[in-house]
Design an enzyme around this catalytic site. Structure first.
Site, mmCIF file in Angstrom:
data_model
loop_
_atom_site.group_PDB
_atom_site.id
_atom_site.type_symbol
_atom_site.label_atom_id
_atom_site.label_comp_id
_atom_site.label_asym_id
_atom_site.label_seq_id
_atom_site.Cartn_x
_atom_site.Cartn_y
_atom_site.Cartn_z
ATOM 1 C CB CYS A 137 -0.920 0.002 1.214
ATOM 2 S SG CYS A 137 -1.842 1.546 1.392
ATOM 3 C CB CYS A 178 0.849 1.364 4.412
ATOM 4 S SG CYS A 178 -0.799 0.898 5.001
ATOM 5 C CG ASP A 197 -3.084 14.377 -5.081
ATOM 6 O OD1 ASP A 197 -3.990 13.624 -4.682
ATOM 7 O OD2 ASP A 197 -2.463 14.189 -6.156
ATOM 8 C CB THR A 223 -5.950 5.337 -8.172
ATOM 9 O OG1 THR A 223 -5.543 6.497 -7.436
ATOM 10 C CG2 THR A 223 -6.738 5.763 -9.397
ATOM 11 C CG HIS A 225 -4.281 3.883 3.371
ATOM 12 N ND1 HIS A 225 -3.236 3.299 4.086
ATOM 13 C CD2 HIS A 225 -4.766 4.861 4.171
ATOM 14 C CE1 HIS A 225 -3.111 3.886 5.267
ATOM 15 N NE2 HIS A 225 -4.022 4.846 5.337
ATOM 16 C CG HIS A 255 -7.293 8.785 -0.172
ATOM 17 N ND1 HIS A 255 -7.286 7.455 -0.513
ATOM 18 C CD2 HIS A 255 -7.590 9.464 -1.300
ATOM 19 C CE1 HIS A 255 -7.576 7.333 -1.796
ATOM 20 N NE2 HIS A 255 -7.777 8.540 -2.296
HETATM 21 P P1 5GP Z 1 -7.803 8.422 -5.469
HETATM 22 O O1 5GP Z 1 -7.648 8.434 -6.969
HETATM 23 O O2 5GP Z 1 -7.557 7.025 -4.929
HETATM 24 O O3 5GP Z 1 -9.062 9.026 -4.951
HETATM 25 O O4 5GP Z 1 -6.664 9.366 -4.899
HETATM 26 C C1 5GP Z 1 -5.327 8.994 -4.862
HETATM 27 C C2 5GP Z 1 -4.523 10.249 -4.984
HETATM 28 O O5 5GP Z 1 -3.186 9.946 -4.621
HETATM 29 C C3 5GP Z 1 -4.482 10.847 -6.395
HETATM 30 O O6 5GP Z 1 -5.036 12.156 -6.368
HETATM 31 C C4 5GP Z 1 -2.993 10.849 -6.737
HETATM 32 O O7 5GP Z 1 -2.590 12.005 -7.435
HETATM 33 C C5 5GP Z 1 -2.335 10.764 -5.381
HETATM 34 N N1 5GP Z 1 -1.037 10.110 -5.387
HETATM 35 C C6 5GP Z 1 -0.680 8.978 -6.075
HETATM 36 N N2 5GP Z 1 0.592 8.658 -5.800
HETATM 37 C C7 5GP Z 1 1.049 9.599 -4.920
HETATM 38 C C8 5GP Z 1 2.325 9.789 -4.277
HETATM 39 O O8 5GP Z 1 3.281 9.023 -4.430
HETATM 40 N N3 5GP Z 1 2.421 10.866 -3.452
HETATM 41 C C9 5GP Z 1 1.383 11.745 -3.251
HETATM 42 N N4 5GP Z 1 1.592 12.775 -2.434
HETATM 43 N N5 5GP Z 1 0.174 11.575 -3.841
HETATM 44 C C10 5GP Z 1 0.018 10.518 -4.663
HETATM 45 ZN ZN ZN Z 2 -2.456 1.442 3.578
#
Ligand code: 5GP
Ligand code: ZN
Length: 117
Positions: free
Chosen positions: A9, A12, A35, A98, A101, A103
């Protein structure tokens, strides 16, 4: 076991300090970081340090922790002097999740259309 770190993860790994992040707030149980691909001038992710796959499972298993995530999101908005903001929990890949975990996305600093896309 619910809440335990998951080896595969990304978030994590951020909690463990194995992947770097720009942390803006941190408490015993919650961390907030920018982000990597911001969708607004302020785009901060607020996560429980414990691993739950999505917001609803977090709230079901640890309601006080879910509340702490929301409270920290509000504190980030205050820190950033956001007059208006949106808190988003994408849940399921069809909704854009994506990272599995839990958020909160805290988005601010621009007009936010309603309904969202
Ligand atoms: P989801 O798409 O799951 O709602 O949000 C995941 C978010 O994590 C995305 O907005 C993506 O830009 C962000 N993200 C992905 N990889 C990383 C990373 O390595 N560091 C940071 N700070 N954000 C990340
Ligand atoms: Zn996690």
């Amino acid at each position: 076991m619910a809440g335990e770190p998951q080896a595969d993860c990304l978030f994590c790994k951020i909690v463990a300090g194995e992947v770097p992040a720009t942390v803006v707030r941190e408490t015993e149980h919650v961390v907030a970081f920018r982000d990597i691909n911001p969708q607004a001038p302020t785009h901060v992710l607020v996560i429980p340090k414990a691993h739950y796959p999505d917001a609803a499972s977090l709230a079901a298993a640890a309601p006080e922790l879910a509340a702490a995530v929301l409270a920290e999101a509000g504190q980030v908005a205050a820190d950033e002097s956001a007059e208006a903001y949106r808190i988003v929990f994408n849940t399921g890949s069809g909704a854009g999740q994506t990272v599995f975990h839990a958020h909160a996305h805290l988005l601010a600093g621009r007009g936010l259309a309603w309904p969202p896309g």
